[in-house]
Design an enzyme around this catalytic site. Structure first.
Site, PDB file in Angstrom:
ATOM      1  N   LYS A  90       0.843  -1.199   0.000  1.00 20.79           N
ATOM      2  CA  LYS A  90       0.000   0.000   0.000  1.00 20.79           C
ATOM      3  C   LYS A  90       0.884   1.257   0.000  1.00 20.79           C
ATOM      4  O   LYS A  90       0.611   2.225  -0.702  1.00 20.79           O
ATOM      5  CB  LYS A  90      -0.940  -0.020   1.216  1.00 20.79           C
ATOM      6  CG  LYS A  90      -2.063  -1.036   1.036  1.00 20.79           C
ATOM      7  CD  LYS A  90      -2.829  -1.374   2.298  1.00 20.79           C
ATOM      8  CE  LYS A  90      -3.779  -2.540   1.995  1.00 20.79           C
ATOM      9  NZ  LYS A  90      -4.420  -3.123   3.165  1.00 20.79           N
ATOM     10  N   GLN A 105      -5.028  -2.046   9.323  1.00 19.55           N
ATOM     11  CA  GLN A 105      -4.823  -3.360   8.709  1.00 19.55           C
ATOM     12  C   GLN A 105      -5.405  -4.450   9.620  1.00 19.55           C
ATOM     13  O   GLN A 105      -5.086  -4.523  10.807  1.00 19.55           O
ATOM     14  CB  GLN A 105      -3.316  -3.591   8.477  1.00 19.55           C
ATOM     15  CG  GLN A 105      -2.998  -4.848   7.714  1.00 19.55           C
ATOM     16  CD  GLN A 105      -3.531  -4.818   6.282  1.00 19.55           C
ATOM     17  OE1 GLN A 105      -3.345  -3.861   5.548  1.00 19.55           O
ATOM     18  NE2 GLN A 105      -4.208  -5.881   5.892  1.00 19.55           N
ATOM     19  N   ASP A 108     -11.515   2.157   3.353  1.00 23.08           N
ATOM     20  CA  ASP A 108     -11.726   0.705   3.209  1.00 23.08           C
ATOM     21  C   ASP A 108     -13.205   0.398   2.964  1.00 23.08           C
ATOM     22  O   ASP A 108     -13.541  -0.696   2.515  1.00 23.08           O
ATOM     23  CB  ASP A 108     -11.287  -0.010   4.500  1.00 23.08           C
ATOM     24  CG  ASP A 108     -10.039  -0.842   4.300  1.00 23.08           C
ATOM     25  OD1 ASP A 108      -9.678  -1.107   3.135  1.00 23.08           O
ATOM     26  OD2 ASP A 108      -9.441  -1.240   5.317  1.00 23.08           O
TER      27      ASP A 108
END
Ligand code: NDP
Length: 287
Positions: free
Chosen positions: A53, A97, A120
């Site tokens: 990322k 995460q 997200d």
């Protein structure tokens, strides 16, 4: 006839170029999109995802703020950090995460991220907006699938889509995005009886199960579109999807490979969402 390959790598490359152009425009307006990524603990797979990322941010001209904590971090400390990032106007997207260590409640953490930075797309508000057809951040993997199909001129409207898997991050939102595009959607899961009976009726199959060689030629009707979300290791440790690629490609009309299919699209859509969050922030500033 052999299936047409849906080249996720190539579609991701093209989409990333478009995102990079939009990022340049935002920079001209004095805004550099910024993504904060929080990693807690030592999960090796998570470390790799986070690194990828960060790399994608660099390539596309976004700022990335990598925040790493030891496994022992308390839930309160993480909530405090999110609260700080929610207020930070250099940060347009916040990603924690997953998975988190077991002493931290994931649901609480996801809900602490302000929806305007929920790149997200996991916050219940984002999900509710997606379900009601409002503009929001879509979860990156399902969103990537929709972009791929669009690029391949595969129109979901009126098609029967069978989604195998019903997780909150892939299966459920994938079905919802197809429904939003006027497909008829069937969800299958571990309690589904006679899976083949459903998948054989599908114009489009999305497999998000996490088991190698799970979808075989017997599951697929001639000419169907097969989207393989799975990321598994075969008996030799090689990365593979849920679909028995060699046999299914002889029957399907379109198929995504693993690697090089859905995977590259996921991070791409994360970059897209972060760019969009920055663009939203810029519009708010100028409103
Ligand atoms: P989960 O483990 O959360 O969900 C798996 C789903 O598969 C569940 O809904 C489960 O049903 C269903 N399932 C399990 N066994 C069967 C069965 N025998 N028949 C039908 N359905 C079954 O996984 P995720 O959704 O998080 O991920 C799925 C796969 O996609 C994994 O391989 C993961 O690594 C990969 N992935 C890939 C990404 C990418 O970028 N390419 C991104 C995210 C995930 P039930 O709900 O009943 O338990």
């Amino acid at each position: 006839m052999e299936a047409k390959l849906i080249d996720g790598k190539e579609i991701a490359r093209k989409t990333r170029m478009e995102i990079a152009e939009k990022v340049l425009k935002l920079k001209d307006e004095g805004i550099t999109p910024g993504l904060a990524v929080i990693l807690v603990g030592n999960n090796q797979a998570s470390k790799l995802y986070v690194k990828n990322k960060e790399k994608a941010c660099k390539e596309l001209g976004l700022n990335s703020f990598m925040i790493e904590y030891p496994e022992s971090l308390s839930e309160k400390e993480l909530l405090d950090k999110i609260s700080e990032l929610n207020q930070d106007n250099k940060v347009h997207g916040i990603l924690v995460q997953l998975p988190l260590p077991s002493h931290i409640e994931e649901k609480k953490i996801i809900e602490a991220i302000t929806p305007s930075k929920d790149v997200d797309g996991f916050h219940p508000i984002s999900i509710g907006r997606m379900m009601t057809g409002q503009d929001t951040f879509y979860p990156c993997t399902p969103y990537g699938i929709m972009v791929m199909l669009k690029e391949m001129d595969i129109e979901p409207a009126g098609k029967h889509v069978v989604v195998v898997g019903r997780s909150n991050i892939v299966g459920k939102p994938a079905g919802q995005l197809f429904l939003n595009e006027n497909a008829t959607v069937t969800y299958c899961h571990s309690r589904t009886k006679d899976l083949k009976q459903f998948t054989k009726q599908a114009d489009i199959i999305v497999s998000a199960v996490g088991k190698a060689n799970f979808i075989t030629a017997d599951h697929v009707s001639q000419g169907a579109v097969v989207i393989d979300v799975g990321m598994n290791r075969d008996e030799n440790g090689k990365l593979c999807g849920d679909v028995s690629f060699d046999e299914v490609k002889e029957k399907a009309g379109f198929i995504t490979p693993v690697p090089g299919g859905v995977g590259p699209m996921t991070i791409t859509m994360l970059m897209y969402n972060t760019m969009k969050a920055a663009s939203n922030a810029s519009k708010m500033q100028h409103a």
